[in-house]
Design a protein around this motif. Structure first.
Motif, short mmCIF file in Angstrom:
data_model
loop_
_atom_site.label_atom_id
_atom_site.label_comp_id
_atom_site.label_asym_id
_atom_site.label_seq_id
_atom_site.Cartn_x
_atom_site.Cartn_y
_atom_site.Cartn_z
N THR A 97 0.86 -1.18 0.00
CA THR A 97 0.00 0.00 0.00
C THR A 97 0.89 1.23 0.00
O THR A 97 2.13 1.12 0.01
N THR A 98 0.29 2.38 -0.02
CA THR A 98 1.03 3.64 -0.04
C THR A 98 0.44 4.58 1.01
O THR A 98 -0.64 4.36 1.55
N GLY A 99 1.19 5.64 1.27
CA GLY A 99 0.71 6.61 2.24
C GLY A 99 1.59 7.84 2.27
O GLY A 99 2.51 8.02 1.45
N THR A 100 1.33 8.69 3.24
CA THR A 100 2.03 9.97 3.38
C THR A 100 2.76 10.01 4.71
O THR A 100 2.23 9.60 5.74
N ILE A 101 3.99 10.52 4.69
CA ILE A 101 4.78 10.68 5.91
C ILE A 101 4.23 11.87 6.70
O ILE A 101 3.96 12.93 6.13
N ALA A 102 4.05 11.69 8.00
CA ALA A 102 3.55 12.76 8.87
C ALA A 102 4.30 12.69 10.19
O ALA A 102 4.93 11.69 10.53
N ALA A 103 4.23 13.80 10.93
CA ALA A 103 4.84 13.85 12.26
C ALA A 103 3.99 13.03 13.23
O ALA A 103 2.77 13.16 13.26
N LYS A 341 -2.95 4.15 3.50
CA LYS A 341 -4.35 3.91 3.14
C LYS A 341 -4.54 2.42 2.85
O LYS A 341 -3.87 1.87 1.97
N VAL A 342 -5.45 1.80 3.57
CA VAL A 342 -5.69 0.37 3.42
C VAL A 342 -7.15 0.16 3.03
O VAL A 342 -8.06 0.64 3.73
N PRO A 343 -7.42 -0.54 1.92
CA PRO A 343 -8.81 -0.84 1.54
C PRO A 343 -9.51 -1.63 2.64
O PRO A 343 -8.89 -2.45 3.33
N GLU A 344 -10.81 -1.39 2.76
CA GLU A 344 -11.55 -2.03 3.86
C GLU A 344 -11.58 -3.54 3.74
O GLU A 344 -11.67 -4.25 4.75
N ILE A 345 -11.45 -4.08 2.52
CA ILE A 345 -11.48 -5.54 2.37
C ILE A 345 -10.20 -6.18 2.91
O ILE A 345 -10.18 -7.36 3.24
N GLN A 346 -9.11 -5.40 2.96
CA GLN A 346 -7.84 -5.91 3.50
C GLN A 346 -7.62 -5.51 4.95
O GLN A 346 -6.67 -5.97 5.58
N LEU A 347 -8.49 -4.67 5.46
CA LEU A 347 -8.31 -4.16 6.82
C LEU A 347 -8.30 -5.27 7.87
O LEU A 347 -7.52 -5.20 8.82
N PRO A 348 -9.13 -6.32 7.75
CA PRO A 348 -9.08 -7.39 8.77
C PRO A 348 -7.74 -8.10 8.86
O PRO A 348 -7.45 -8.75 9.87
N GLN A 349 -6.92 -8.02 7.80
CA GLN A 349 -5.62 -8.68 7.83
C GLN A 349 -4.58 -7.92 8.63
O GLN A 349 -3.54 -8.47 9.00
N VAL A 350 -4.84 -6.64 8.87
CA VAL A 350 -3.85 -5.78 9.54
C VAL A 350 -4.03 -5.87 11.05
O VAL A 350 -5.15 -5.76 11.56
N GLU A 351 -2.92 -6.05 11.74
CA GLU A 351 -2.94 -6.12 13.20
C GLU A 351 -1.97 -5.09 13.77
O GLU A 351 -0.90 -4.84 13.19
N VAL A 352 -2.34 -4.51 14.90
CA VAL A 352 -1.45 -3.58 15.58
C VAL A 352 -0.19 -4.33 16.02
O VAL A 352 -0.27 -5.42 16.59
N GLY A 353 0.96 -3.75 15.73
CA GLY A 353 2.24 -4.38 16.04
C GLY A 353 2.85 -5.13 14.88
O GLY A 353 3.99 -5.60 14.99
#
Length: 494
Positions: A97-103, A341-353
């Protein structure tokens, strides 16, 4: 002398020698004429053979080799290659996926004193500069505060002098009260004395009245005793009046003392108020030096020399926080995050940590390992995406606002891997391996390429794992199906 002449000489010499022999012997037979052509032909053949051998000796070695090759059979040599074994390895599954660097933590720097003009900003304070906690970012003009501090000091001194005067007045009133109390005591003593005299006069009058009735004394003498009693009564009344007056003076003095005490308390309160005002101004004076509240990178520099704190320029209307103008903003400890940015269909695969590999399209030096810190609870209802915040390690290669790519780890499984060099991409987008079979013959095997492993190996799909399964590494780009190869080393041992 050419070859032909050389041959003729060699052909003639044997004939002459032979004739000489026959002549020298007296018992020799007569020569036979038919032998002469035979000897000449034999000599000529020998001369031609010797000449041909000389000519061949002068030919170049390349021509000789070419001549020899015309007769040798053509042999196809074996390609020399190195091989490696197919291994079973734990493979990390990711999705990109892609995203933006932020503080990660953007700290605003606000002025603690409003209405003051910015006088100095150090030259080294710029956007992107690293600053330490407590470092001076700006200095405000303190001339107004200095004047207010001087006025407050004068006010404190005036209030303190007023307290001193009131203390002196109270002391005087206390002294008067004490004097009045002494007078009361004296008057009370005088009253007691006059009352004793009245009582004595009354007793004498009673005795003399009996004597007068008996005719022992004259009426005039009795009247004198009567006036003595009357005078003593008047003296007692005056003494009582003096006592009451003295007590009244004591009460008045105490009231005056109480009033002086209240006035002193008020004056002391005024002094405390003035001192507090002075301390406030002195605190504001220390606040004219704007310091960095935390260590980090200066992300924004909104302040300019000449600006007045609390009165932002028209271009900085949006920088007001809690009614106070923001002067700077600092990225605490240079900590950044990637807001992917993560599509909602792939969101369940993502875990904190979860582990995340961060890269950049414009800087190949960016190879960072991050961690999923937070998954935003809201999903964008238009793009059906959620924001995943990924913690990044401290780095100078990335800045807020930059674009980056993220490979988020979703799980880890067992898979087959080979060296990256063994995989041969094909024009149609597929990939093949050259698998070593019996008698060192290679066969092509179409495979699907999976995840990269440790930079030099790659996952493959489409092979049945075998302990003896080996693939060509070095030299694979020059082979075709069915080629015979010569293995010089096992790649894993090189």
């Amino acid at each position: 002398m050419d070859n032909e002449s050389f041959s003729e000489v060699e052909a003639e010499e044997p004939v002459i020698a032979e004739e000489d022999i026959f002549v020298s012997k007296p018992d020799a037979r007569q020569p036979r004429p038919w032998l002469m052509p035979l000897f000449a032909g034999t000599g000529l053949g020998i001369a031609i053979a010797l000449g041909s051998m000389g000519i061949l000796s002068y030919l170049p070695a390349r021509q000789q080799t070419a001549v020899a090759n015309k007769t040798a059979p053509k042999v196809n040599p074996a390609m020399t290659v190195t091989i490696a074994s197919v291994e079973k390895t734990r493979v990390t599954r990711t999705f990109n996926t892609t995203g933006t660097i932020a503080a990660r933590d953007l700290i605003p720097v606000l002025p603690q004193a409003n209405g003051l003009q910015i006088k100095i900003i150090p030259e080294d304070i710029k956007e992107g500069t690293f600053v330490k906690k407590g470092q001076v970012l700006a200095i405000l003009d303190d001339s107004i505060l200095q004047a207010q501090i001087n006025q407050a000091k004068a006010d404190v001194e005036s209030k303190q002098a007023d307290v001193a005067a009131k203390l002196a007045d109270r002391a005087s009133k206390l002294a008067i009260t004490a004097s009045n109390q002494a007078i009361v005591q004296q008057n009370q003593a005088d009253l007691a004395q006059t009352q004793a005299r009245l009582e004595e006069a009354q007793k004498n009058f009673q005795r003399y009245r009996k004597l007068a009735k008996a005719g022992a004394i004259s009426q005039q003498e009795l009247d004198t005793r009567f006036y003595t009693v009357k005078t003593a009564r008047e003296v007692v009344r005056l003494a009582q009046e003096n006592v009451r007056s003295a007590k009244a003076n004591v009460g008045s003095g105490q009231a005056n003392s109480n009033s002086a005490e209240a006035s002193i308390n008020k004056a002391k309160a005024d002094v405390r108020s003035s001192v507090a005002r002075l301390q406030q101004l002195q605190a504001q004076l220390s606040q004219t030096v704007v310091r960095a509240p935390v260590s980090g990178i200066v992300a924004e520099k909104l302040a300019r020399v000449g600006d007045v704190t609390g009165v932002p320029p028209q271009t900085q209307v949006g920088t007001i926080i809690g009614g106070t103008q923001k002067l700077f903003s600092i990225i605490r400890d240079r900590r950044l995050e990637l807001q992917a940015k993560v599509p909602e269909i792939q969101l369940p695969q993502v875990e904190v940590g979860a582990s995340v590999q961060i890269t950049s399209d414009i800087d190949n030096r960016v190879q960072l390992q991050g961690r999923v810190k937070e998954i935003q609870p809201l999903v964008n209802d238009k793009r059906r995406e959620a924001t995943v915040k990924i913690d990044l390690p401290p780095t100078d290669l990335l800045k807020p606002g930059m674009f980056a790519r993220a490979a988020i780890t979703v799980n880890t499984t067992l898979g087959m891997t080979v060296p990256q060099k063994a995989v041969q991409p094909q024009p149609d987008g597929s990939a093949i391996l050259f698998v070593l079979s019996g008698e060192n013959i290679v066969r092509t095997q179409t495979v699907e390429v999976g995840e990269p492993i440790d930079g030099d190996r790659v996952e493959i799909k489409g092979l049945q794992l075998s302990d003896a399964l080996r693939v060509v590494v070095d030299g694979a780009g020059y082979l075709k199906d069915g080629d015979k190869v010569r293995v010089i080393s096992q790649k894993d041992e090189v």
